[in-house]
Structure formats: structure tokens, C-alpha cells
Design a protein around this motif. Sequence first.
Motif, PDB file in Angstrom:
ATOM      1  N   TRP A   1       7.162   8.555 -10.648  1.00  0.00           N
ATOM      2  CA  TRP A   1       7.819   7.371 -10.098  1.00  0.00           C
ATOM      3  C   TRP A   1       8.287   6.455 -11.230  1.00  0.00           C
ATOM      4  O   TRP A   1       7.545   6.155 -12.165  1.00  0.00           O
ATOM      5  CB  TRP A   1       6.866   6.606  -9.184  1.00  0.00           C
ATOM      6  CG  TRP A   1       6.590   7.308  -7.889  1.00  0.00           C
ATOM      7  CD1 TRP A   1       7.206   8.431  -7.409  1.00  0.00           C
ATOM      8  CD2 TRP A   1       5.619   6.955  -6.916  1.00  0.00           C
ATOM      9  NE1 TRP A   1       6.682   8.801  -6.202  1.00  0.00           N
ATOM     10  CE2 TRP A   1       5.705   7.903  -5.876  1.00  0.00           C
ATOM     11  CE3 TRP A   1       4.680   5.936  -6.819  1.00  0.00           C
ATOM     12  CZ2 TRP A   1       4.892   7.857  -4.745  1.00  0.00           C
ATOM     13  CZ3 TRP A   1       3.868   5.888  -5.700  1.00  0.00           C
ATOM     14  CH2 TRP A   1       3.974   6.822  -4.675  1.00  0.00           C
TER      15      TRP A   1
ATOM     16  N   GLN B   1       3.444  11.144  -7.897  1.00  0.00           N
ATOM     17  CA  GLN B   1       3.282   9.732  -8.238  1.00  0.00           C
ATOM     18  C   GLN B   1       3.553   9.471  -9.716  1.00  0.00           C
ATOM     19  O   GLN B   1       4.105   8.439 -10.079  1.00  0.00           O
ATOM     20  CB  GLN B   1       1.870   9.269  -7.879  1.00  0.00           C
ATOM     21  CG  GLN B   1       1.609   9.123  -6.386  1.00  0.00           C
ATOM     22  CD  GLN B   1       0.187   8.709  -6.117  1.00  0.00           C
ATOM     23  OE1 GLN B   1      -0.756   9.384  -6.514  1.00  0.00           O
ATOM     24  NE2 GLN B   1       0.024   7.579  -5.446  1.00  0.00           N
TER      25      GLN B   1
ATOM     26  N   CYS C   1      11.323  10.704  -2.554  1.00  0.00           N
ATOM     27  CA  CYS C   1      10.757   9.370  -2.787  1.00  0.00           C
ATOM     28  C   CYS C   1      11.854   8.374  -3.154  1.00  0.00           C
ATOM     29  O   CYS C   1      11.850   7.230  -2.704  1.00  0.00           O
ATOM     30  CB  CYS C   1       9.703   9.424  -3.894  1.00  0.00           C
ATOM     31  SG  CYS C   1       8.234  10.396  -3.500  1.00  0.00           S
TER      32      CYS C   1
ATOM     33  N   ASN D   1       0.642   5.359   0.652  1.00  0.00           N
ATOM     34  CA  ASN D   1      -0.439   4.664  -0.047  1.00  0.00           C
ATOM     35  C   ASN D   1      -0.888   3.430   0.719  1.00  0.00           C
ATOM     36  O   ASN D   1      -2.075   3.091   0.760  1.00  0.00           O
ATOM     37  CB  ASN D   1       0.008   4.273  -1.451  1.00  0.00           C
ATOM     38  CG  ASN D   1       0.023   5.452  -2.407  1.00  0.00           C
ATOM     39  OD1 ASN D   1      -0.424   6.547  -2.057  1.00  0.00           O
ATOM     40  ND2 ASN D   1       0.542   5.247  -3.602  1.00  0.00           N
TER      41      ASN D   1
ATOM     42  N   CYS E   1       5.452   2.981  -1.578  1.00  0.00           N
ATOM     43  CA  CYS E   1       4.980   4.151  -0.833  1.00  0.00           C
ATOM     44  C   CYS E   1       4.182   3.748   0.404  1.00  0.00           C
ATOM     45  O   CYS E   1       3.098   3.176   0.302  1.00  0.00           O
ATOM     46  CB  CYS E   1       4.115   5.025  -1.746  1.00  0.00           C
ATOM     47  SG  CYS E   1       3.443   6.494  -0.939  1.00  0.00           S
TER      48      CYS E   1
ATOM     49  N   PHE F   1       0.137  15.548  -5.042  1.00  0.00           N
ATOM     50  CA  PHE F   1       0.678  14.212  -4.854  1.00  0.00           C
ATOM     51  C   PHE F   1       0.550  13.370  -6.121  1.00  0.00           C
ATOM     52  O   PHE F   1       1.425  12.559  -6.417  1.00  0.00           O
ATOM     53  CB  PHE F   1      -0.023  13.526  -3.675  1.00  0.00           C
ATOM     54  CG  PHE F   1       0.607  12.226  -3.279  1.00  0.00           C
ATOM     55  CD1 PHE F   1       1.970  12.151  -3.037  1.00  0.00           C
ATOM     56  CD2 PHE F   1      -0.150  11.076  -3.152  1.00  0.00           C
ATOM     57  CE1 PHE F   1       2.564  10.959  -2.662  1.00  0.00           C
ATOM     58  CE2 PHE F   1       0.429   9.880  -2.786  1.00  0.00           C
ATOM     59  CZ  PHE F   1       1.785   9.820  -2.537  1.00  0.00           C
ATOM     60  N   GLU F   2      -0.505  13.554  -6.871  1.00  0.00           N
ATOM     61  CA  GLU F   2      -0.659  12.788  -8.114  1.00  0.00           C
ATOM     62  C   GLU F   2       0.458  13.119  -9.103  1.00  0.00           C
ATOM     63  O   GLU F   2       0.917  12.247  -9.842  1.00  0.00           O
ATOM     64  CB  GLU F   2      -2.031  13.061  -8.729  1.00  0.00           C
ATOM     65  CG  GLU F   2      -3.178  12.446  -7.939  1.00  0.00           C
ATOM     66  CD  GLU F   2      -4.510  12.633  -8.622  1.00  0.00           C
ATOM     67  OE1 GLU F   2      -4.537  13.246  -9.708  1.00  0.00           O
ATOM     68  OE2 GLU F   2      -5.530  12.165  -8.082  1.00  0.00           O
TER      69      GLU F   2
ATOM     70  N   CYS G   1      11.948  11.457 -10.970  1.00  0.00           N
ATOM     71  CA  CYS G   1      11.217  11.103  -9.748  1.00  0.00           C
ATOM     72  C   CYS G   1      11.620  12.029  -8.607  1.00  0.00           C
ATOM     73  O   CYS G   1      12.776  12.457  -8.505  1.00  0.00           O
ATOM     74  CB  CYS G   1      11.501   9.661  -9.367  1.00  0.00           C
ATOM     75  SG  CYS G   1      10.625   9.106  -7.890  1.00  0.00           S
TER      76      CYS G   1
END
Length: 250
Positions: free
Chosen positions: A215, A212, A224, A179, A176, A208-209, A220
Motif C-alpha cells: 500500500w 498490505q 485496493c 481492517n 481498508c 494479506f500481509e 499496490c
Amino acid sequence: MYKIMQVFDADRIAELDKMFMCGNYGDPAAGKYTLNIYREFRKLNKDIVLGMNTNGGIQTTFWWHALGGIMNKPKDYVVFSIDGLADTNHIYRRGVDWRKLMANAAAFINAGGSAHWDMLVYEHNEHQVDACERLAKDMGFKWFRAKVSKRPSNINWLKPPKAFASPVVEQGPIDCFRNKDSSLYISATGKVYPCCWLGYGTNTIDKFEEIQATWGTNDCNPVCKMTCSSSNSGTSFTNQWTKNVQINIL
């Protein structure tokens, strides 16, 4: 676009490393307050890196000369998305006048701006990649990049190139860039998103968490997977580049 100034106060701007305008919705050069925003960021943070991505087909040479004067730091840049020469660029960049584009890019470069030429390669323009690189060098562009888009297309006239391999989207761990950069994306309407790739729909920063957490699973986020999943040969985003050449050393 002016709503970006409502999100950041002066102290926050002073702490930023970079501010980049992209074309998720329209073109940054179309913004009424674009020059004012760049001027304000530069005034409040003399060391910030300023960037932009544009098709270069709007505004006047005076506007682009003014932008070149604002973007006067070594790492500042404008990426001009130019997909061919006079007889091909308009095929994908609909409505862009070639002579106006070239004049605008030249005005920015002549004012001291660092210009990058990014080219999407298709069947109709793949024979012009080397010629575009030569023109970029002659005009004073600092970088030339050519890439094959990994976005699927059902448009019959927009065919993938024959001489350049299409990028392979390999799903793996998410690498990412949001990040890495500790960045965020502010839309033209003032909404905040994790990144420009997720700058749509309901994927606001507070979720966003949740993104994540998926992933590496079958659920997913598809954006992403397409953009930032990694492989042994690089991420899905980076392996679409066929050329990445620094043609004029600062």
C-alpha cells in the motif's frame, strides 16, 4: 454456500457482530441452504446483524416472507439491487422479471424485513432515479441509494449517465474497510479471503500481509487502489454515490 458452516463453530458464531451474504459468485438467494444458514446464525447468536445483497429475482414470495421473519432485528437488512423500473431494470439485471422482483421485495418488507434499494445509474435509466426513490418510499423500503459505477465497461449499450458525474478514482492511502471491521470473506467454495473485493485468484488470507505491505507503493494491489484508496473527498468506493437517503425512519 453451506461450507460457511464448516468454517465457523458455534462458539465463533456467538462472538460475531455481523454476517452478510453478497453476490460475488451468483446470488445468495440461489443457495440451497441460505435460509437454514441464517436461522442457524440467529439461533447461535441472537444479537448478530444479518444482511444480504440480491437482485431479488429468484425464489418465491414464501421464501422472502420467511427471510423477513428471520431478519427481525432492527439492524438486519437486505439490499435489493434494482437498477430502474419495469422498462429498464432488466437491461442491466439480465433475466430478472420485474413483477416477480417487486412481489419478492414486498413479501420481505411485509414480513417485517428492513429493505434497502440500491440503484446503479446509467444513461438508459438516469431519468428514473427520482421515480425509483418515490416507489421505494411507497413500498416501505428503509433506504434508497443511487450510484454511478466506477467499473470500466466496453459494452456499447451500457453507457455512463449524462446528468450524473462519474466517480473519480484518486489514488492515495488505502482506507481498508476489512481492517476497520476485522472482517473476512468466505467464498461459495469455502475459501477464505481478506474481503469480497479480493475474493478471487490467489489472494488468500495468509497473503494479506503481503498485500498490505505494498500500500502506498507503485506496486499496490490494483483492487485496493480501485476500491479503497482514499482522497480528500472520500474513498474511491464512497464517492460513487449520488444519493444516499433514509426514506423511512425505524
